[in-house]
Write a protein that holds these residues in place. Structure first.
Motif, PDB file in Angstrom:
ATOM      1  N   ALA A  81     -12.702  15.503  30.283  1.00  0.00           N
ATOM      2  CA  ALA A  81     -13.312  15.242  28.971  1.00  0.00           C
ATOM      3  C   ALA A  81     -13.756  13.787  28.852  1.00  0.00           C
ATOM      4  N   GLU A  82     -14.654  13.552  27.907  1.00  0.00           N
ATOM      5  CA  GLU A  82     -15.069  12.205  27.517  1.00  0.00           C
ATOM      6  C   GLU A  82     -14.164  11.836  26.343  1.00  0.00           C
ATOM      7  N   VAL A  83     -13.391  10.763  26.508  1.00  0.00           N
ATOM      8  CA  VAL A  83     -12.296  10.518  25.568  1.00  0.00           C
ATOM      9  C   VAL A  83     -12.541   9.285  24.702  1.00  0.00           C
ATOM     10  N   LYS A 108      -8.029   0.025  28.291  1.00  0.00           N
ATOM     11  CA  LYS A 108      -7.105  -0.060  29.437  1.00  0.00           C
ATOM     12  C   LYS A 108      -6.427   1.297  29.669  1.00  0.00           C
ATOM     13  N   GLN A 109      -6.187   1.999  28.589  1.00  0.00           N
ATOM     14  CA  GLN A 109      -5.547   3.313  28.704  1.00  0.00           C
ATOM     15  C   GLN A 109      -6.509   4.364  29.261  1.00  0.00           C
ATOM     16  N   GLY A 110      -7.752   3.999  29.434  1.00  0.00           N
ATOM     17  CA  GLY A 110      -8.675   4.946  30.050  1.00  0.00           C
ATOM     18  C   GLY A 110      -9.673   5.567  29.100  1.00  0.00           C
ATOM     19  N   ALA A 111      -9.633   5.153  27.831  1.00  0.00           N
ATOM     20  CA  ALA A 111     -10.586   5.712  26.868  1.00  0.00           C
ATOM     21  C   ALA A 111     -12.011   5.299  27.229  1.00  0.00           C
ATOM     22  N   ASP A 112     -12.938   6.233  27.115  1.00  0.00           N
ATOM     23  CA  ASP A 112     -14.347   5.913  27.348  1.00  0.00           C
ATOM     24  C   ASP A 112     -14.923   5.140  26.168  1.00  0.00           C
ATOM     25  N   HIS A 113     -14.438   5.447  24.981  1.00  0.00           N
ATOM     26  CA  HIS A 113     -14.952   4.807  23.769  1.00  0.00           C
ATOM     27  C   HIS A 113     -13.785   4.557  22.812  1.00  0.00           C
ATOM     28  N   VAL A 114     -14.001   3.633  21.898  1.00  0.00           N
ATOM     29  CA  VAL A 114     -13.027   3.374  20.844  1.00  0.00           C
ATOM     30  C   VAL A 114     -13.764   3.378  19.510  1.00  0.00           C
ATOM     31  N   VAL A 115     -13.194   4.056  18.520  1.00  0.00           N
ATOM     32  CA  VAL A 115     -13.757   4.052  17.161  1.00  0.00           C
ATOM     33  C   VAL A 115     -12.721   3.448  16.224  1.00  0.00           C
ATOM     34  N   ILE A 116     -13.139   2.460  15.463  1.00  0.00           N
ATOM     35  CA  ILE A 116     -12.257   1.879  14.451  1.00  0.00           C
ATOM     36  C   ILE A 116     -12.330   2.779  13.221  1.00  0.00           C
ATOM     37  N   SER A 117     -11.249   3.493  12.983  1.00  0.00           N
ATOM     38  CA  SER A 117     -11.285   4.564  11.974  1.00  0.00           C
ATOM     39  C   SER A 117     -11.417   4.032  10.561  1.00  0.00           C
ATOM     40  N   THR A 118     -11.147   2.763  10.365  1.00  0.00           N
ATOM     41  CA  THR A 118     -11.262   2.168   9.025  1.00  0.00           C
ATOM     42  C   THR A 118     -12.676   1.653   8.747  1.00  0.00           C
ATOM     43  N   ASP A 119     -13.552   1.770   9.721  1.00  0.00           N
ATOM     44  CA  ASP A 119     -14.930   1.287   9.571  1.00  0.00           C
ATOM     45  C   ASP A 119     -15.852   2.481   9.281  1.00  0.00           C
ATOM     46  N   PRO A 120     -16.291   2.627   8.025  1.00  0.00           N
ATOM     47  CA  PRO A 120     -17.098   3.807   7.653  1.00  0.00           C
ATOM     48  C   PRO A 120     -18.349   3.956   8.522  1.00  0.00           C
ATOM     49  N   GLU A 121     -18.946   2.830   8.929  1.00  0.00           N
ATOM     50  CA  GLU A 121     -20.152   2.928   9.757  1.00  0.00           C
ATOM     51  C   GLU A 121     -19.845   3.532  11.123  1.00  0.00           C
ATOM     52  N   GLN A 122     -18.748   3.106  11.708  1.00  0.00           N
ATOM     53  CA  GLN A 122     -18.384   3.661  13.017  1.00  0.00           C
ATOM     54  C   GLN A 122     -18.036   5.144  12.892  1.00  0.00           C
ATOM     55  N   MET A 123     -17.358   5.494  11.802  1.00  0.00           N
ATOM     56  CA  MET A 123     -17.010   6.908  11.590  1.00  0.00           C
ATOM     57  C   MET A 123     -18.269   7.740  11.371  1.00  0.00           C
ATOM     58  N   ALA A 124     -19.207   7.225  10.603  1.00  0.00           N
ATOM     59  CA  ALA A 124     -20.454   7.955  10.340  1.00  0.00           C
ATOM     60  C   ALA A 124     -21.247   8.157  11.631  1.00  0.00           C
ATOM     61  N   ALA A 125     -21.159   7.157  12.505  1.00  0.00           N
ATOM     62  CA  ALA A 125     -21.947   7.226  13.749  1.00  0.00           C
ATOM     63  C   ALA A 125     -21.473   8.355  14.666  1.00  0.00           C
ATOM     64  N   VAL A 126     -20.223   8.783  14.523  1.00  0.00           N
ATOM     65  CA  VAL A 126     -19.707   9.850  15.391  1.00  0.00           C
ATOM     66  C   VAL A 126     -19.523  11.172  14.629  1.00  0.00           C
ATOM     67  N   ALA A 127     -20.053  11.246  13.418  1.00  0.00           N
ATOM     68  CA  ALA A 127     -19.925  12.481  12.617  1.00  0.00           C
ATOM     69  C   ALA A 127     -20.493  13.672  13.391  1.00  0.00           C
ATOM     70  N   GLY A 128     -19.739  14.771  13.371  1.00  0.00           N
ATOM     71  CA  GLY A 128     -20.235  16.018  13.963  1.00  0.00           C
ATOM     72  C   GLY A 128     -20.345  16.032  15.477  1.00  0.00           C
ATOM     73  N   THR A 129     -19.606  15.145  16.164  1.00  0.00           N
ATOM     74  CA  THR A 129     -19.825  15.037  17.616  1.00  0.00           C
ATOM     75  C   THR A 129     -18.650  15.490  18.487  1.00  0.00           C
ATOM     76  N   PHE A 130     -17.473  15.650  17.928  1.00  0.00           N
ATOM     77  CA  PHE A 130     -16.303  15.944  18.769  1.00  0.00           C
ATOM     78  C   PHE A 130     -15.992  17.440  18.860  1.00  0.00           C
ATOM     79  N   ASN A 131     -15.570  17.862  20.039  1.00  0.00           N
ATOM     80  CA  ASN A 131     -15.095  19.232  20.209  1.00  0.00           C
ATOM     81  C   ASN A 131     -13.618  19.357  19.823  1.00  0.00           C
ATOM     82  N   TYR A 132     -12.868  18.293  20.080  1.00  0.00           N
ATOM     83  CA  TYR A 132     -11.426  18.325  19.794  1.00  0.00           C
ATOM     84  C   TYR A 132     -10.970  16.972  19.266  1.00  0.00           C
ATOM     85  N   LEU A 133     -10.022  17.021  18.361  1.00  0.00           N
ATOM     86  CA  LEU A 133      -9.286  15.819  17.986  1.00  0.00           C
ATOM     87  C   LEU A 133      -7.811  16.119  18.217  1.00  0.00           C
TER      88      LEU A 133
END
Lengths: 351, 351
Positions: free
Chosen positions: B200-202, B217-242
């Motif tokens: 998976a892309e994590v 460092k843990q191997g994540a491909d991307h990081v989203v700051i969940s408290t940042d509404p813009e970052q959250m909006a940018a990934v809206a509707g994109t994940f298969n699993y949380l």
């Protein structure tokens, strides 16, 4: 452009009344339909009265449409004049995203166009629904009505039917499964028929002892009075699926407790916050699932029509004249209909 | 009966301290294990401090146990003296219900027996866990530790590992899926490793910019700051699993909005009411699912150990002396451990 007659709400508080408007000129991939019957869905009331916000007046409701083809555009290949056809909740989508490619137009990534109170993707006009004598729809969003189906009672299959059929199918209901149905209205009574046809053992949950006979008549194998803690305790941990058609806030926790491990609680009626809150332990400790589901895509809507024809499933309907729509709304608000009003559109000619 | 040494909480408020007790005499299907390592799980703290109610004192916590076999009962066939073995969260279940037959002992219809603070099904005694020099367990609940695994860092696989592996596997994570991991503790960091190993892309969701480097460092491909509404909006509707490992109440709604249609939000950390309430529309409008999952059954726990050996996955651990357990608890409460304490049980000999 063609003249059309219909019934519309002109504001959130006005009763529905006659309304004349124009249907769009036929595009190359459009089908023109003279409407014979239209089912009455609770969503019609919510939109007419702006319960969800966003209503654009005048509102011509109706998304359980049965009619016959009167004309087809130059590129239309699937339909011809005279065909008996249906139109459900959708009249357009982007038709090229992954959801549309999968036949899941209801989850279109670019937004579907609702049959009423939607916005046409080409000319930006607001869509008018099936409380009218005619409609013009892109052929992708037109369904074939099997000959074996009575057209009038087939109308609610296009919303109440597909809304309950789709999740039962998608989440894997199979012969021998124990399925509980919550709520015994237009959606619930169709859910019972589908679950039975899929071979499940079906239990209706109802709050009232007075509905037990009716639930049995609907084909339920068992009835549980949900307000009786002893009856609820007796079925704890036993269901594979719960089909929850209750359209108002309710406590899901006592129902979740009725699911076996890996059980699935399917929401099709609720579009409000799940308050009181669901206790996460009710999911975590038994790997249970809460799922939501919205109507169905076009391929699956055709599938449910064919399924109904094959299994002799119809909706229980009460026929209605267009002029009586406001009284029908009042009765629906009290739950006083078994189980779906269908407007006989011949009545509109005299309106 | 055999003398055993351990560390126990004697009340909800007392620190853990040396505790001598007796382990049961070997039954025919029992394996006796000398414990070499024991991981420290947040559940240990919750039980020691009676956060969930129901703690029976003295409490000897610990359910991420690695050791070696010192004796086997007359009917034991799968293990012999000297084998390196593990014991996770379960030490017994009814062994004959449908869940047990399916290898889902964690959902045993008659109730599993926890490794600590459980009640033995035969003699009714309260079980004592892995903060001790030895344990006696029915062979069905003993795991083989593959040679390729470092025994100390393998300990947390038995709880943190299986808890995250099981739902990723069960709900069908596959190569190319987009998986978000919520919370970056003992569970979250294992979830990242498993999702990556499954192809998976994590993305790690974190509240703090300061954790971005560690997440990468843990191997994540991307990081989203969940408290940042813009970052959250940018990934809206994109994940298969949380994969949601957050153990405290939090608003699921902004995360649900990040899921694609048919996306699955998996709860493995929360066992409290989902408050603020989840809005049903967030499920219904996109056929999304909220699921819970609890550790894993014995076959799948063996599977995850083998999977870790095959893929070179270990837990990031900080070794601990038994005597320092109370300080470790204080640090864990502040999230100050990367990512799991493991007790080196050799230290207990000097306690």
């Amino acid at each position: 452009m063609a003249q059309a007659k219909g019934f519309a709400a002109q504001s959130a508080t006005s009763p529905l009344a006659p309304f004349n408007f124009e249907r769009r000129a036929l595009r190359a991939d459009d089908v023109a339909i003279e409407i014979d019957y239209c089912g009455v869905c609770h969503s019609d009331i919510h939109t007419a009265e702006n319960d969800w916000g966003g209503s654009v007046y005048p509102v011509v409701p109706g998304h359980e449409i049965i009619g016959h083809v009167t004309a087809v555009g130059s590129d239309v290949s699937r339909f011809k004049v005279g065909d008996i056809v249906g139109v459900g909740c959708l009249v357009d989508s982007c038709k090229h995203c992954s959801a549309c490619d999968d036949g899941l137009e209801q989850y279109c990534l670019n937004g579907f166009v609702g049959t009423y109170n939607g916005q046409d993707k080409i000319d930006g006009t607001i869509t008018y629904g099936g409380y009218s004598d005619s409609i013009v729809v892109h052929e992708r969003f037109v369904l074939s009505i099997p000959e074996a189906l009575d057209p009038a009672s087939a109308a609610p299959i296009l919303c109440a039917g597909i809304t309950t059929y789709s999740p039962l199918k998608h989440f894997g209901v199979k012969a021998g499964d124990k399925v509980g149905v919550l709520g015994m209205g237009g959606l619930g009574h169709m859910g019972v028929k589908f679950a039975k046809a899929m071979g499940a053992e079906v239990t209706i949950f109802t709050r009232s002892e007075s509905k037990v006979a009716e639930a049995k008549k609907q084909g339920a194998d068992h009835v549980v009075i949900s307000t009786d803690p002893e009856q609820m305790a007796a079925v704890a941990g036993t269901f594979n699926y719960l089909l929850d058609t209750i359209p108002v806030q309710h406590d899901l926790n006592p129902y979740l407790n009725c699911l076996k491990y890996d059980g699935v609680h399917i929401l099709v009626g609720l579009i409000e916050p799940m308050d009181p809150p669901v206790h996460a332990a009710n999911l975590v400790l038994k790997r249970r699932v809460i799922a939501g589901s919205l109507i169905g895509g076009l391929p699956e809507t055709q599938e449910v029509l064919d399924f109904c024809a094959e299994h002799g499933i119809t909706c229980d309907v009460e026929m209605l004249a267009m002029q009586d729509i406001n009284q029908a709304y009042e009765r629906m608000k009290k739950g006083d209909v078994k189980y779906r009003f269908v407007i006989d559109m011949a009545s509109l000619k005299n309106a």
